[in-house]
Design a protein around this motif. Structure first.
Motif, PDB file in Angstrom:
ATOM      1  N   GLN A  61      -0.841  -8.241  13.924  1.00  0.00           N
ATOM      2  CA  GLN A  61      -1.635  -7.014  14.104  1.00  0.00           C
ATOM      3  C   GLN A  61      -1.775  -6.232  12.803  1.00  0.00           C
ATOM      4  O   GLN A  61      -2.794  -5.613  12.546  1.00  0.00           O
ATOM      5  CB  GLN A  61      -0.986  -6.142  15.178  1.00  0.00           C
ATOM      6  CG  GLN A  61      -1.416  -6.581  16.577  1.00  0.00           C
ATOM      7  CD  GLN A  61      -0.472  -6.095  17.656  1.00  0.00           C
ATOM      8  OE1 GLN A  61       0.162  -5.070  17.510  1.00  0.00           O
ATOM      9  NE2 GLN A  61      -0.385  -6.866  18.733  1.00  0.00           N
ATOM     10  N   TYR A 121      -1.587  -7.377   9.561  1.00  0.00           N
ATOM     11  CA  TYR A 121      -2.185  -8.048   8.390  1.00  0.00           C
ATOM     12  C   TYR A 121      -3.457  -8.815   8.792  1.00  0.00           C
ATOM     13  O   TYR A 121      -3.619  -9.208   9.942  1.00  0.00           O
ATOM     14  CB  TYR A 121      -1.188  -9.036   7.770  1.00  0.00           C
ATOM     15  CG  TYR A 121       0.056  -8.361   7.213  1.00  0.00           C
ATOM     16  CD1 TYR A 121       0.114  -7.957   5.882  1.00  0.00           C
ATOM     17  CD2 TYR A 121       1.163  -8.139   8.027  1.00  0.00           C
ATOM     18  CE1 TYR A 121       1.261  -7.341   5.372  1.00  0.00           C
ATOM     19  CE2 TYR A 121       2.309  -7.517   7.530  1.00  0.00           C
ATOM     20  CZ  TYR A 121       2.342  -7.124   6.199  1.00  0.00           C
ATOM     21  OH  TYR A 121       3.467  -6.513   5.704  1.00  0.00           O
ATOM     22  N   ASP A 122      -4.289  -9.082   7.812  1.00  0.00           N
ATOM     23  CA  ASP A 122      -5.488  -9.894   8.066  1.00  0.00           C
ATOM     24  C   ASP A 122      -5.103 -11.332   8.384  1.00  0.00           C
ATOM     25  O   ASP A 122      -5.771 -12.010   9.160  1.00  0.00           O
ATOM     26  CB  ASP A 122      -6.400  -9.888   6.834  1.00  0.00           C
ATOM     27  CG  ASP A 122      -6.965  -8.505   6.548  1.00  0.00           C
ATOM     28  OD1 ASP A 122      -7.588  -7.936   7.464  1.00  0.00           O
ATOM     29  OD2 ASP A 122      -6.750  -7.997   5.427  1.00  0.00           O
ATOM     30  N   LYS A 167      -6.889  -3.609   7.760  1.00  0.00           N
ATOM     31  CA  LYS A 167      -5.685  -3.600   8.597  1.00  0.00           C
ATOM     32  C   LYS A 167      -4.654  -2.638   8.002  1.00  0.00           C
ATOM     33  O   LYS A 167      -4.680  -2.365   6.798  1.00  0.00           O
ATOM     34  CB  LYS A 167      -5.099  -5.011   8.648  1.00  0.00           C
ATOM     35  CG  LYS A 167      -5.949  -6.030   9.384  1.00  0.00           C
ATOM     36  CD  LYS A 167      -5.742  -5.884  10.869  1.00  0.00           C
ATOM     37  CE  LYS A 167      -6.323  -7.058  11.615  1.00  0.00           C
ATOM     38  NZ  LYS A 167      -5.406  -7.710  12.483  1.00  0.00           N
TER      39      LYS A 167
END
Ligand code: NAP
Length: 425
Positions: free
Chosen positions: A91, A93-94, A370
């Motif tokens: 959730q 980080y990309d 993010k």
């Protein structure tokens, strides 16, 4: 354009080489956080490469360069699945890259495998490398006269070499005095390296094999008839030729025999009266003797037959690896190194492959603003996690080097609390 935010789980070679590539390719537009469950970085290079192979361990210097870059942050002593969930990372980080290695010893699957005196090479390797989770069973070498090492790969050679070396030959290593004492104590007479297939199927590499021929206290014994013929078609032609070279060398007067045996399929670890392993039973696999039973005396058996990874919650395993397609597990979730393809290949192979997966990630993942590092730092602070950062590792490194002692390049801490105290300074 927001930065690409990537979490890497595992700071062994594969993880560091992904960080290296992301730093280079997405220079100035990437934020990379590298998590390791240990307070120390470098994974297999610190805890898997043999302690007497310091030239190989020097790979840590290149790996350190990747972790020292301004866009990269090291989070030591943070275990995914304990301190943070994989979903927390996904959730925040990309993309998340799993570089978790393959730490679980593959089982022989024969009766008697759990007897005292039978250990897997992972357990043995962690013990000689002072890993904080080392299993003391590997240290139980008292009175061992006959060692059987199963497998025809370089890990079998590492194991045999460490059992055979003299104190002078482990100078300039980072082997601890305790491990040295345990390795030197037993009155070893034979170390048998046993392959289940023939000499053309070995995976040994020549440098590692030929090193055995140089050992002061060991003589190499190979039946020349079993390594006769052309190397063409052998799985490791140079390894096969090195076996021929060793078989043809002049006989040597040395107390320990390192024997190479072929075509023996493990069948049973047989207990002696004390309950410890006393023999290793095999059946012959060569056409002339197929099915015949062979018992080798063995008060130590080290199985060097490969490893499996540990799948994080919610990630599917595929045999001993994580299920993946050329490094991609799912949208924004990648895998590299031994967790990706199984336990094979040198550090150099890992580097080019990790670079390939990093390129794929850059191509496939668009930065989506993010929360990244900020959110993770908050979570770790709320959980009161004793995170070790790069400066903390620097203090551990300096303390280990300072207490190395004569003839050693480092004396590792073996307990987590010692490492954490050193990290605090
Ligand atoms: P490996 O090279 O794959 O060798 C494993 C050996 O175990 C093979 O001979 C295999 O035989 C045998 N084996 C597997 N299952 C068995 C079973 N049930 N019973 C008997 N034998 C079995 O693996 P490794 O030695 O663990 O090394 C892993 C990787 O690290 C390799 O790429 C290696 O070169 C590398 N490494 C490099 C160095 C170095 O460069 N100095 C040092 C250590 C490790 P089959 O071939 O019949 O399957």
């Amino acid at each position: 354009m927001p930065h690409l935010k990537v979490a890497i789980v595992g700071s062994g070679p594969a993880g560091c080489y992904v960080a290296e590539r992301l730093g280079k390719k997405a220079k100035g537009a990437v934020e990379v956080d590298v998590f390791d469950r240990l307070p120390t970085p470098f994974g297999l290079v610190r805890a898997g490469v043999a302690p007497d192979h310091q030239t190989t361990k020097a790979a840590a210097r290149v790996m350190a360069k990747a972790l020292e870059k301004p866009e990269v942050r090291f989070f030591g002593n943070v275990e995914i699945g304990r301190d943070l969930a994989l979903d927390d990372l996904r959730q925040a980080y990309d993309a998340v890259v799993l570089a978790v290695g393959a730490p679980v010893d593959r089982r022989l699957g024969v009766p008697g495998e759990d007897l005292p005196g039978v250990v897997g090479s992972g357990a043995f390797t962690r013990w000689v490398n002072d890993h904080p989770a080392a299993d003391d069973r590997a240290a139980d070498l008292a009175g061992v006269r006959h060692a059987v090492v199963i497998g025809a790969g370089n890990v079998a050679i590492d194991t045999a070499r460490l059992l055979a070396k003299t104190a002078a030959e482990i100078e300039n290593s980072d082997l601890s005095p305790e491990v040295e004492a345990a390795l030197q104590a037993p009155p070893l007479e034979t170390i048998s390296i046993v392959a289940r297939r023939d000499a053309r199927a070995v995976k040994f590499t020549p440098t590692e094999l030929l090193e055995l021929g140089e050992l002061t206290d060991a003589r190499v014994e190979i039946d020349a008839a079993l390594v006769a013929g052309d190397s063409e078609g052998a799985e490791s032609p140079q390894g096969f030729e090195a076996l021929q070279q060793l078989a043809a060398a002049a006989p040597k007067n040395a107390p320990k025999a390192i024997r190479f045996l072929f075509n023996l399929q493990p069948e049973e670890c047989v207990a002696g009266e004390s309950g410890r392993v006393a023999a290793m039973r095999f059946t012959r696999t060569d056409p002339d003797g197929a099915g015949a039973r062979v018992d080798l005396p063995a008060d130590l058996v080290v199985s060097c037959i490969g490893y499996a990874t540990q799948a994080p919650d919610g990630v599917a395993a595929d045999g001993g690896r994580l299920a993946n397609q050329e490094g991609r597990i799912d949208a924004g979730l990648y895998v590299v190194g031994w967790a990706k393809r199984g336990p094979s290949g040198t550090i150099g192979v890992n580097r080019s492959e990790a670079h390939g997966v990093a390129d794929k990630l850059i191509e496939e993942v668009a930065p989506a603003d993010k929360p990244g590092r900020g959110e993770i730092l908050e979570r770790l602070a709320t959980a009161n996690a004793a995170t070790v950062d790069w400066e903390g590792w620097g203090r551990i490194d300096a303390a280990e080097t300072a207490r190395a002692g004569a003839g050693r390049v480092r004396r590792k801490f073996t307990a987590l609390d010692e490492m954490l105290a050193a990290a605090r300074g």
